[in-house]
Enzyme design. Structure first.
Site, PDB file in Angstrom:
ATOM      1  N   LYS A 197       0.893  -1.415   0.242  1.00  0.00           N
ATOM      2  CA  LYS A 197       0.138   0.081   0.064  1.00  0.00           C
ATOM      3  C   LYS A 197       0.828   1.452  -0.042  1.00  0.00           C
ATOM      4  O   LYS A 197       0.632   2.236  -0.852  1.00  0.00           O
ATOM      5  CB  LYS A 197      -1.013  -0.241   1.263  1.00  0.00           C
ATOM      6  CG  LYS A 197      -1.974   1.530   1.239  1.00  0.00           C
ATOM      7  CD  LYS A 197      -2.644   1.553   2.674  1.00  0.00           C
ATOM      8  CE  LYS A 197      -2.023   2.123   3.525  1.00  0.00           C
ATOM      9  NZ  LYS A 197      -2.491   2.570   4.517  1.00  0.00           N
ATOM     10  N   ASP A 257      -6.902   1.915   1.378  1.00  0.00           N
ATOM     11  CA  ASP A 257      -6.117   1.795   2.586  1.00  0.00           C
ATOM     12  C   ASP A 257      -8.321   1.285   3.119  1.00  0.00           C
ATOM     13  O   ASP A 257      -8.286   0.295   2.198  1.00  0.00           O
ATOM     14  CB  ASP A 257      -6.114   3.298   2.474  1.00  0.00           C
ATOM     15  CG  ASP A 257      -7.796   4.512   2.223  1.00  0.00           C
ATOM     16  OD1 ASP A 257      -7.849   3.999   1.720  1.00  0.00           O
ATOM     17  OD2 ASP A 257      -6.980   5.062   3.262  1.00  0.00           O
TER      18      ASP A 257
END
Ligand code: SF4
Length: 215
Positions: free
Chosen positions: A121, A139
């Site tokens: 991420k 997220d």
């Protein structure tokens, strides 16, 4: 489950709501972006933005951090959750940048995820925000929205969510789509009180329709 065309429509509808969505971390260089992203794990961007001006004044370059001890970095980031580990990661990341990457943040997913404290991420955020390389970071906001909208199943991993969205969306929309979905998650499809009654996606959102039936 939404199909690819419906997923594209849904994300683009969110992008229309937030045409000017931008990164909310205050960072100027790729290195500052990487450190800010590392600090933002399980912390708000607002809290990170409060500490980084003084942190980056005290340590300007990867070489400055590489020479420091984690204990020397900790006082600057003490208000951020997990600061003890984050200080260790920032120093280790800087040392690796100096030893393996000539002090520069690399441009590929494989190289970025080889850095201490940088997972997929974070690497996607760095690729997109520092270099404009198409990447889609998933997220907590995007995970929640994707599951509520049935872009993904409840049990799906963040990697599966990333795949479902990036298959449906042109590469040129990945970075802006990511930012728009975060704004949408903060302001409309929030964790505790989503604003379903006024949400333009209500007509395709089973979760939102169930919320409305309950209220
Ligand atoms: Fe989120 Fe409600 Fe909109 Fe569905 S209708 S996307 S749950 S705010």
């Amino acid at each position: 489950m939404l199909n690819q065309a419906q997923t594209k429509w849904a994300v683009e509808a969110i992008m229309k709501l937030y045409p000017h969505a931008r990164p909310s971390l205050d960072a100027r260089t790729p290195f500052q972006i990487a450190v800010s992203v590392l600090l933002s794990a399980q912390a708000t961007d607002v809290s990170v933005n409060k500490v980084t001006p003084i942190l980056f004044a005290a340590f300007e370059t990867p070489a400055d951090f590489a020479k420091a001890t984690p204990e020397a970095v900790e006082p600057y980031i003490k208000s951020i959750g997990l600061y003890h580990n984050k200080a260790k990661h920032i120093v280790a990341l800087s040392q690796k940048l100096v030893s393996d990457f000539n002090g520069e943040i690399p441009h590929t997913m494989a190289e970025l995820t080889s850095l201490p404290g940088i997972g997929r991420k974070s690497a996607s955020v760095i690729l997109g925000d520092a270099f404009g390389v198409p990447a889609f970071a998933v997220d907590t906001h995007i995970t929640r929205i994707a599951k509520r909208l049935r872009i993904a199943k409840d049990k799906d991993s963040v990697l599966q969510i990333e795949k479902n969205i990036t298959k449906a969306l042109p590469k040129s929309e990945w970075i802006d789509g990511h930012h728009a979905m975060i704004y949408f998650g903060r302001e409309v499809c929030s964790a505790r009180q989503p604003h379903c009654a006024t949400c333009p996606l209500l007509k395709i959102c089973a979760h939102g329709q169930a919320v409305m039936d309950r209220d």
